[in-house]
Write a protein that holds these residues in place. Structure first.
Motif, PDB file in Angstrom:
ATOM      1  N   LEU A 141       0.849  -1.184  -0.085  1.00 55.30           N
ATOM      2  CA  LEU A 141       0.054  -0.001  -0.063  1.00 55.30           C
ATOM      3  C   LEU A 141       0.671   1.213  -0.001  1.00 55.30           C
ATOM      4  O   LEU A 141       0.407   2.155  -0.637  1.00 55.30           O
ATOM      5  N   PHE A 142       1.967   1.194   0.756  1.00 54.24           N
ATOM      6  CA  PHE A 142       2.812   2.321   0.530  1.00 54.24           C
ATOM      7  C   PHE A 142       3.263   2.591  -0.674  1.00 54.24           C
ATOM      8  O   PHE A 142       3.390   4.001  -1.230  1.00 54.24           O
ATOM      9  N   GLU A 143       3.587   1.610  -1.461  1.00 54.54           N
ATOM     10  CA  GLU A 143       4.075   1.987  -2.993  1.00 54.54           C
ATOM     11  C   GLU A 143       3.114   2.354  -3.686  1.00 54.54           C
ATOM     12  O   GLU A 143       3.307   3.277  -4.624  1.00 54.54           O
ATOM     13  N   VAL A 144       1.976   2.023  -3.539  1.00 49.61           N
ATOM     14  CA  VAL A 144       0.678   2.511  -4.339  1.00 49.61           C
ATOM     15  C   VAL A 144       0.399   3.945  -3.841  1.00 49.61           C
ATOM     16  O   VAL A 144       0.234   4.675  -4.882  1.00 49.61           O
ATOM     17  N   VAL A 145       0.310   4.184  -2.860  1.00 54.01           N
ATOM     18  CA  VAL A 145       0.107   5.526  -2.170  1.00 54.01           C
ATOM     19  C   VAL A 145       1.247   6.716  -2.757  1.00 54.01           C
ATOM     20  O   VAL A 145       1.007   7.836  -3.501  1.00 54.01           O
ATOM     21  N   LYS A 146       2.447   6.106  -2.543  1.00 50.62           N
ATOM     22  CA  LYS A 146       3.616   6.972  -3.330  1.00 50.62           C
ATOM     23  C   LYS A 146       3.500   7.174  -4.817  1.00 50.62           C
ATOM     24  O   LYS A 146       3.571   7.912  -5.454  1.00 50.62           O
ATOM     25  N   ALA A 147       2.998   5.796  -5.599  1.00 50.55           N
ATOM     26  CA  ALA A 147       2.954   6.141  -6.916  1.00 50.55           C
ATOM     27  C   ALA A 147       1.799   7.008  -7.552  1.00 50.55           C
ATOM     28  O   ALA A 147       1.772   7.739  -8.559  1.00 50.55           O
ATOM     29  N   LEU A 148       0.761   7.040  -6.626  1.00 58.00           N
ATOM     30  CA  LEU A 148      -0.492   7.867  -6.974  1.00 58.00           C
ATOM     31  C   LEU A 148      -0.442   9.065  -6.335  1.00 58.00           C
ATOM     32  O   LEU A 148      -1.393   9.931  -6.547  1.00 58.00           O
ATOM     33  N   ASP A 149       0.715   9.398  -5.503  1.00 63.91           N
ATOM     34  CA  ASP A 149       0.870  10.708  -4.894  1.00 63.91           C
ATOM     35  C   ASP A 149      -0.477  11.161  -4.032  1.00 63.91           C
ATOM     36  O   ASP A 149      -1.087  12.091  -4.291  1.00 63.91           O
ATOM     37  N   PRO A 160      -7.634   2.149   1.970  1.00 61.14           N
ATOM     38  CA  PRO A 160      -7.266   1.241   2.571  1.00 61.14           C
ATOM     39  C   PRO A 160      -8.439   0.774   3.438  1.00 61.14           C
ATOM     40  O   PRO A 160      -8.417  -0.687   3.559  1.00 61.14           O
ATOM     41  N   TYR A 161      -8.663   1.659   4.385  1.00 62.22           N
ATOM     42  CA  TYR A 161      -9.940   1.120   5.492  1.00 62.22           C
ATOM     43  C   TYR A 161     -11.029   0.342   4.787  1.00 62.22           C
ATOM     44  O   TYR A 161     -11.425  -0.286   5.254  1.00 62.22           O
TER      45      TYR A 161
END
Length: 294
Positions: A141-149, A160-161
């Motif tokens: 999820l961290f990589e997804v959040v970083k990729a989608l800014d 995520p929740y």
């Protein structure tokens, strides 16, 4: 005459004798109540104690009036935007819960009523995802959040929740949908209702207790979640209650502010208590639905 006196004395003795099982049950209930409520009561008392009473050895279990203060609560709301933290938690948890219910209810109805190829396989996948520890999803999820800014954005927590609560929502609502009688749906089909109309106008109004119960569980998870909220949101104005409570500091690095932390914990728990009390009847109906046939 003697026989009558013996009967009277025997009846009196039996009435005066208290059953041992009842005594054991009484003390068992008292023990469970104390065991469950003692930590919460200790936290409440700590939030009202002065710092000297908190640090006293041995512990002060029943503080006197001169050892009680409102200072921790005053500092909590005057020095920090704690009301803003409550709003952030409320907005994120409520939005994620509504999304989980809005997407989970149709999916649960489809798995309960419609003949879908591979239905059992899909249910098994949902069950596995429910049992999967969400902490292990953190790096992905961290990589997804970083990729989608999405950093420092409410969506970084809401998505995520909602995704984590979705499998549980599907499993619980699917069980309730399977318990509903099909006669009403058959009558609705005769009247010209399609699947969406039956779900919105007939099925969902009949499963409001189930929706409330599932929503409460999803809301509590989103309200108390810590790891995602700590990592994905770093802006002070967007922090949630668990993160804000964990970051309360003392006057020095060697001081643990037990009083302010206890006050923040109590203030953050009160909205959950009020919500559960407000929906108490619906929760009981949802937990007992299907227990009695007739």
């Amino acid at each position: 005459m003697e026989i009558t006196q013996e009967k009277v004395s025997t009846a009196t003795a039996s009435k005066s004798k208290i059953p041992k099982k009842r005594i054991a049950l009484f003390f068992g209930i008292i023990f469970v109540l104390v065991f469950c409520l003692a930590p919460a009561m200790w936290q409440v008392l700590t939030s009202f104690k002065i710092n000297e009473a908190i640090a006293t050895v041995p512990n002060v279990y029943l503080p006197s009036l001169d050892q009680l203060t409102w200072e921790h609560y005053n500092n909590l709301f005057s020095r920090r935007p704690f009301l803003l933290y409550i709003f952030n938690s409320l907005f994120v948890a409520a939005t994620a819960t509504l999304i989980a219910l809005a997407t989970g209810a149709p999916a649960a109805y489809a798995l309960a009523r419609l003949r879908i190829p591979g239905e059992k396989f899909l249910v098994a996948i949902v069950l596995v995802v429910t049992l999967f520890p969400y902490v292990l999803l953190f790096l992905g999820l961290f990589e997804v959040v970083k990729a989608l800014d999405l950093g420092n954005n409410y969506l970084a927590l809401i998505i995520p929740y909602a995704g984590k609560n979705l499998p549980l929502t599907i499993l619980v609502l699917r069980t309730f949908f399977q318990q509903l009688p099909k006669d009403l749906e058959d009558s609705a089909k005769i009247d010209g209702y399609n699947t969406v109309q039956m779900l919105l106008r007939i099925v969902l109004p009949m499963t409001i207790p189930a929706l409330v119960t599932t929503g409460i569980l999803a809301f509590i998870f989103a309200w108390n979640e810590f790891i995602f909220a700590l990592t994905f949101v770093t802006e002070e104005s967007m922090k949630t209650i668990p993160v804000a409570t964990a970051q309360i500091g003392g006057s020095s690095i060697f001081e643990i502010p037990y009083g302010p932390i206890a006050a923040a914990t109590v203030a953050g728990t009160i909205p959950l208590i009020l919500m559960v009390l407000f929906f108490q009847r619906r929760i009981v109906q949802g937990l007992t639905a299907g227990a009695v046939k007739g």
